[in-house]
Design an enzyme around this catalytic site. Structure first.
Site, mmCIF file in Angstrom:
data_model
loop_
_atom_site.group_PDB
_atom_site.id
_atom_site.type_symbol
_atom_site.label_atom_id
_atom_site.label_comp_id
_atom_site.label_asym_id
_atom_site.label_seq_id
_atom_site.Cartn_x
_atom_site.Cartn_y
_atom_site.Cartn_z
ATOM 1 N N GLU B 61 1.247 -7.556 -3.236
ATOM 2 C CA GLU B 61 -0.003 -7.075 -3.836
ATOM 3 C C GLU B 61 -0.137 -7.462 -5.298
ATOM 4 O OE1 GLU B 61 1.823 -5.209 -1.775
ATOM 5 O OE2 GLU B 61 0.452 -4.731 -0.140
ATOM 6 N N HIS B 130 0.435 7.332 2.326
ATOM 7 C CA HIS B 130 -0.722 6.599 2.851
ATOM 8 C C HIS B 130 -2.009 7.406 2.783
ATOM 9 C CE1 HIS B 130 2.462 4.074 4.471
ATOM 10 N NE2 HIS B 130 1.564 3.171 4.783
#
Lengths: 342, 328
Positions: B61, B130
């Site tokens: 990322e 998450h």
């Protein structure tokens, strides 16, 4: 810390360069050296504030690199960047004014020592977050490939940044996509006060390219000709569409990490070893020894450089600080952005 | 004729239309190309635009966000998809330190027209790592704009505006809302960044929300009506810049405000709105501002704990009754 050996890891053929080339290298290195010495003086007088990292000792990299690339190539580097920027074409008066925080600076007094940018010279800046410019340079190169140019992006970083994950993520994608990026590690042996060997099992940072099968070389960074030749090889490879290339350029900074660093972590002997290889002094001796310049001609260059740097200081002194209203410019391109101003 | 489209398809249309319009737009991210998107938002785009413009990245990322920033500085208009904003935390250096600051530190010489997009917020029993809501994190940073919307028509128009915008944009979607359907107009249209939408007019209390919690607020309407409460519901759509004019105007009408914000309570969007209202509508308030947030905890896995954590209809009704001084 690597010692100041003259051992070369790449075999160099003896190449001769033109008189003009030698003078160009010397002049640029001297301009950078004198700019940096003046920056330190001005820092001492508190005209320059903030963090200030000077390039003294590393000038041969800027000189040898610039002579081997083109003006339509891009450069992005870290915060030790005055020399790189001047090599790229940032005028010393705008550079000095930036250090002074003046409105006439290369970024209008908004960036200071760590953040020069110059879009007319494709100089994508000094980046203050260690290693963050590595993916950025990879992305600049991505855009060149996307547009189908044969330009490359020189992405420079220090030995400290070579420890960041950003480097490995970038190396991997650049090789996968064969991006036109030239990675240059300016290995001056120290990440602030921490030597390479204290933070790495690998002293020869050129080896970091190997696990990505990236062509990699170690280069003597005290010699502009060695840098020029390595960058030329790399650029030829990259422009042929073969993807990235990585140069570890071994260099040394004669001063501390920043102005506030007395650099007590290095021995006098080590510093002296490298001062014996001072690229500016060696270039000067060569110019005289090879009779490229006479003593008088050399004096003229020195006087011109001194005048340039003195004029830069005068320009910076005479320039105004940015108007306080500039605080709200250059945050968004949207002209009517509704800042919270209560 | 408006068509019924799922959010994922509306977002897909936005990106595809803009990529047809502008060669400099491309998308990169994990699984966006050959897999057709982790949530199928990019379905079919590889086929139409090819691997030059629809690019699968490795799981890196920080690296691919930075490549996007560099490409944007050098003239392209990247869309960087994060599989979730939870993973974008790895890229925050590039978003916060570079995308947001390029214009300022270069004094306008380099801009960063980039869109970072992906789902934000909890999506069921996905547990601690998450389930986070990142609107307030990104909205804290000058230089960025933050969009958070799950209405298919508005999201399409907002994403098109975002891709054309010259400033860096963070767009927050929702995993569990990609199948959420709505009527999407035919033809070319844009939705302006920085403007809220009134989802329901009302007179008794203003409820301000964003992203999928707007739907929870709408779900609360029948319950509120049973209590005789006629709520006005505002969907912020954009978090930064915040459309505080819309909120102030509504509060001047209803005199009461409940903020329903899935973010954690501390220093979040709800706190900012409460500040704005006490500053600009103090004399119009008949009760202190109240908020419904996620709990001030990490979100665990068990269903009972998820229910306890999340905003819901019951909590919204309770908050509305509180600002109306009605018995719980």
């Amino acid at each position: 810390m690597a010692t100041a050996t003259k051992k070369k890891t790449t075999t160099r053929k003896k190449v001769s360069y033109s008189r003009e080339q030698h003078i160009e290298w010397y002049t640029l290195m001297l301009r950078i050296r004198k700019f940096e010495e003046m920056a330190l003086r001005m820092y001492g007088q508190q005209k320059v504030r903030g963090f200030c990292h000077v390039y003294i000792g590393q000038e041969a990299i800027a000189a040898g690199m610039e002579s081997a690339i083109r003006k339509d190539d891009a450069i992005v580097t870290a915060y030790r960047q005055h020399g790189t920027a001047i090599g790229r074409g940032v005028p010393s008066d705008k550079a000095m004014a930036e250090l002074f925080g003046k409105a006439t600076g290369i970024v209008k007094g908004k960036g200071g020592s760590m953040h020069f940018f110059d879009n007319t010279n494709k100089y994508f800046g000094g980046n203050g977050i260690v290693g963050a410019q590595i993916p950025i340079g990879t992305g600049i190169a991505f855009a060149e490939q996307y547009r189908g140019t044969d330009n490359l992006c020189v992405t420079m970083f220090g030995d400290g940044a070579a420890r960041q994950g950003a480097l490995h993520e970038s190396f991997n994608m650049a090789m996968t996509w064969k991006l036109p990026v030239l990675y240059i590690c300016e290995n001056n042996g120290y990440a602030m006060g921490t030597s390479v060997k204290r933070t790495s099992n690998i002293i020869d940072l050129a080896k970091l390219g190997a696990s990505y099968e990236m062509p990699s070389e170690s280069v003597d960074g005290m010699d502009p000709a060695a840098v020029h030749e390595a960058v030329t090889r790399a650029a030829t490879h990259i422009r042929a569409g073969k993807g990235p290339y990585y140069l570890e350029i071994k260099t040394y900074r004669y001063k501390g990490h920043s102005v506030s660093d007395p650099a007590k972590y290095r021995t006098k002997e080590e510093v002296q070893q490298y001062k014996d290889r001072d690229p500016v002094k060696i270039a000067e001796m060569k110019l005289l020894k090879d009779k490229i310049l006479s003593e008088d001609e050399l004096k003229v260059i020195k006087a011109e450089v001194k005048a340039e740097i003195d004029q830069a200081v005068q320009f910076a002194e005479a320039s105004p600080y940015p108007d306080p209203s500039e605080l709200y410019t250059d945050n968004y391109l949207q002209e009517d952005y509704p800042f919270i101003r209560d | 004729m408006p068509r019924e489209l799922a959010l994922r398809d509306a977002l897909n249309e936005a990106m595809s239309e803009e990529m047809r319009r502008d060669e400099s737009v491309f998308i990169m991210g994990e699984e966006v190309a050959e897999y057709n998107g982790a949530y199928k938002v990019t379905k079919g785009m590889l086929d139409e635009f090819g691997p030059k413009r629809v690019i699968d990245t490795p799981i890196a990322e920080l690296g691919f966000a930075g490549i996007g920033v560099g490409a944007a500085m050098n003239g392209l208009r990247p869309i960087v998809e994060f599989m979730t904003w939870n993973f974008a935390v790895l890229a925050f250096d590039q978003i916060v330190n570079n995308a947001a600051k390029t214009l300022s530190q270069s004094a306008g010489q380099f801009s960063c027209p980039i869109v970072f997009r992906g789902p934000s917020g909890a999506a069921g029993q996905l547990a601690q790592q998450h389930s986070q809501t990142f609107e307030s994190w990104m909205a804290n940073v000058p230089g960025l704009k933050v969009i958070s919307c799950i209405d298919p028509a508005d999201s399409k128009g907002l994403l098109k505006s975002a891709i054309r915008d010259n400033d860096p944009i963070c767009m927050m979607e929702s995993e569990i809302m990609y199948g959420h359907k709505g009527l999407v107009p035919d033809g070319e249209y844009l939705v302006p960044i920085g403007k809220a939408a009134t989802r329901k007019e009302g007179t008794d209390v203003t409820i301000v929300s964003f992203n999928k919690q707007v739907l929870t607020c709408l779900d609360a309407v029948p319950e509120l009506e049973k209590e005789g409460i006629n709520a006005e519901i505002i969907d912020l759509r954009t978090i930064r810049p915040l459309d505080h004019h819309a909120i102030v105007a509504s509060v001047k009408k209803t005199n009461r405000l409940v903020v329903v914000d899935e973010s954690w309570p501390f220093a979040g969007v709800s706190a900012e709105i409460a500040y704005e209202i006490q500053k600009y509508a103090f004399d119009h308030l008949d009760a202190p501002v109240t908020r419904v947030n996620s709990a001030d905890t990490s979100l665990p896995y068990a269903p009972t704990l998820v229910d306890e954590y999340m905003p819901n209809v019951e909590k919204i009704v309770r908050a509305c009754k509180e600002v109306l001084y009605m018995k719980a």
